[in-house]
Design a protein around this motif. Structure first.
Motif, PDB file in Angstrom:
ATOM      1  N   VAL A  20       7.816   1.625 -12.683  1.00  0.00           N
ATOM      2  CA  VAL A  20       6.733   0.645 -12.852  1.00  0.00           C
ATOM      3  C   VAL A  20       6.165   0.252 -11.504  1.00  0.00           C
ATOM      4  N   GLU A  21       7.031   0.008 -10.521  1.00  0.00           N
ATOM      5  CA  GLU A  21       6.553  -0.378  -9.192  1.00  0.00           C
ATOM      6  C   GLU A  21       5.697   0.736  -8.581  1.00  0.00           C
ATOM      7  N   GLN A  22       6.138   1.980  -8.731  1.00  0.00           N
ATOM      8  CA  GLN A  22       5.364   3.102  -8.193  1.00  0.00           C
ATOM      9  C   GLN A  22       4.011   3.209  -8.882  1.00  0.00           C
ATOM     10  N   ALA A  23       3.973   2.932 -10.186  1.00  0.00           N
ATOM     11  CA  ALA A  23       2.701   2.977 -10.919  1.00  0.00           C
ATOM     12  C   ALA A  23       1.745   1.904 -10.417  1.00  0.00           C
ATOM     13  N   ILE A  24       2.279   0.731 -10.114  1.00  0.00           N
ATOM     14  CA  ILE A  24       1.448  -0.366  -9.602  1.00  0.00           C
ATOM     15  C   ILE A  24       0.906  -0.020  -8.220  1.00  0.00           C
ATOM     16  N   LEU A  25       1.781   0.473  -7.343  1.00  0.00           N
ATOM     17  CA  LEU A  25       1.333   0.862  -5.997  1.00  0.00           C
ATOM     18  C   LEU A  25       0.295   1.978  -6.083  1.00  0.00           C
ATOM     19  N   ALA A  26       0.546   2.959  -6.972  1.00  0.00           N
ATOM     20  CA  ALA A  26      -0.399   4.069  -7.132  1.00  0.00           C
ATOM     21  C   ALA A  26      -1.730   3.559  -7.662  1.00  0.00           C
ATOM     22  N   GLY A  27      -1.702   2.564  -8.545  1.00  0.00           N
ATOM     23  CA  GLY A  27      -2.946   2.005  -9.068  1.00  0.00           C
ATOM     24  C   GLY A  27      -3.762   1.331  -7.979  1.00  0.00           C
ATOM     25  N   ALA A  28      -3.088   0.575  -7.114  1.00  0.00           N
ATOM     26  CA  ALA A  28      -3.788  -0.077  -6.001  1.00  0.00           C
ATOM     27  C   ALA A  28      -4.367   0.959  -5.037  1.00  0.00           C
ATOM     28  N   ILE A  29      -3.587   1.995  -4.734  1.00  0.00           N
ATOM     29  CA  ILE A  29      -4.058   3.051  -3.833  1.00  0.00           C
ATOM     30  C   ILE A  29      -5.259   3.769  -4.436  1.00  0.00           C
ATOM     31  N   ARG A  30      -5.203   4.025  -5.736  1.00  0.00           N
ATOM     32  CA  ARG A  30      -6.313   4.724  -6.400  1.00  0.00           C
ATOM     33  C   ARG A  30      -7.614   3.941  -6.248  1.00  0.00           C
ATOM     34  N   THR A  56       3.595  -8.482 -15.111  1.00  0.00           N
ATOM     35  CA  THR A  56       4.510  -7.470 -14.567  1.00  0.00           C
ATOM     36  C   THR A  56       4.379  -7.390 -13.057  1.00  0.00           C
ATOM     37  N   ILE A  57       3.143  -7.508 -12.570  1.00  0.00           N
ATOM     38  CA  ILE A  57       2.912  -7.482 -11.117  1.00  0.00           C
ATOM     39  C   ILE A  57       3.444  -8.753 -10.475  1.00  0.00           C
ATOM     40  N   TYR A  58       3.140  -9.901 -11.077  1.00  0.00           N
ATOM     41  CA  TYR A  58       3.554 -11.168 -10.482  1.00  0.00           C
ATOM     42  C   TYR A  58       5.067 -11.354 -10.496  1.00  0.00           C
ATOM     43  N   ARG A  59       5.778 -10.624 -11.341  1.00  0.00           N
ATOM     44  CA  ARG A  59       7.236 -10.687 -11.300  1.00  0.00           C
ATOM     45  C   ARG A  59       7.778  -9.986 -10.062  1.00  0.00           C
ATOM     46  N   ARG A  60       6.963  -9.123  -9.479  1.00  0.00           N
ATOM     47  CA  ARG A  60       7.422  -8.340  -8.328  1.00  0.00           C
ATOM     48  C   ARG A  60       6.799  -8.789  -7.013  1.00  0.00           C
ATOM     49  N   TRP A  61       5.575  -9.289  -7.055  1.00  0.00           N
ATOM     50  CA  TRP A  61       4.889  -9.731  -5.844  1.00  0.00           C
ATOM     51  C   TRP A  61       4.283 -11.114  -6.082  1.00  0.00           C
ATOM     52  N   ALA A  62       4.336 -11.961  -5.060  1.00  0.00           N
ATOM     53  CA  ALA A  62       3.800 -13.320  -5.199  1.00  0.00           C
ATOM     54  C   ALA A  62       2.279 -13.327  -5.311  1.00  0.00           C
ATOM     55  N   GLY A  63       1.641 -12.314  -4.737  1.00  0.00           N
ATOM     56  CA  GLY A  63       0.188 -12.257  -4.782  1.00  0.00           C
ATOM     57  C   GLY A  63      -0.329 -10.952  -4.213  1.00  0.00           C
ATOM     58  N   LYS A  64      -1.640 -10.884  -4.056  1.00  0.00           N
ATOM     59  CA  LYS A  64      -2.291  -9.642  -3.655  1.00  0.00           C
ATOM     60  C   LYS A  64      -1.892  -9.202  -2.242  1.00  0.00           C
TER      61      LYS A  64
END
Length: 204
Positions: A20-30, A56-64
């Motif tokens: 899930v974390e890799q998918a989120i990072l890949a989405g931001a990079i895309r 799901t994102i906010y559970r892993r990172w406080a913000g952008k």
């Protein structure tokens, strides 16, 4: 209270998923690769691109900004493996890694654009410096201090200044003179030139 609770090893919330974390990072990079400005890359947009919910994102990172730091860290090449055979060899390995990063930033429109925009985000830039740049600088300082201990570098040397002398030429050519060459032998030339003035005088 259980033993796990007393030792502080209990994980709260859902377990983290690497996929899930890799998918989120890949989405931001895309989004960034598509040319979306940093200011317009919202958590909501990243979530939609990654196919996850905002929570799901906010559970892993406080913000952008915290997420962007991990995005930048994920596209950084791994730190160099130091041969440990001599101070000179370790310094050449460190500068070769820096040279390759410079080449990557020149050839990647994505990296060039992101780093250009990042200067407008002081908190993001400060976080990137603290988590990526400073650890690499400390590694160089450690190599130089070992060089002092082994007698390869003069004991009266200012290792902070020496670090700047080693990395300065590569940063200059990467940031200020992007038209300058980053030749394969550049790390060796820099290390040998600087060490020539930092070595103890030969006994005679």
């Amino acid at each position: 209270m259980s033993q796990e609770e007393e030792s502080g090893t209990v994980r709260r919330g859902r377990p983290r998923s690497e996929a899930v974390e890799q998918a989120i990072l890949a989405g931001a990079i895309r989004l960034l690769e598509e040319g979306v400005p940093l200011a317009e890359v919202s958590i909501e947009r990243i979530a939609r691109t990654a196919g996850v919910g905002k929570a799901t994102i906010y559970r892993r990172w406080a913000g952008k900004e915290e997420l962007f730091v991990d995005v930048l860290r994920s596209v950084e090449p791994p730190g160099p493996e130091l041969p440990g055979t001599s101070t000179r060899d370790d310094l050449i390995a460190l500068l070769e890694a820096l040279r390759r990063r410079g080449l990557a930033k020149r050839s990647s429109a994505f990296l060039h654009n992101v780093f250009a925009q990042m200067q407008s985000y002081p908190k993001l830039w400060a976080a990137y410096r603290a988590t990526v740049i400073e650890p690499r600088r400390r590694l160089t300082l450690d190599v130089l201090r070992r060089g002092v201990e082994t007698g390869e570098i003069r004991s009266d040397t200012d290792v902070e200044l020496l670090t700047d002398l080693f990395v300065g030429p590569l940063l200059l050519r990467t940031v200020i003179r992007p038209d300058a060459t980053l030749d394969e032998d550049l790390p060796i030339r820099i290390v040998d030139a600087v060490l020539a003035g930092a070595r103890p005088p030969a006994a005679g």
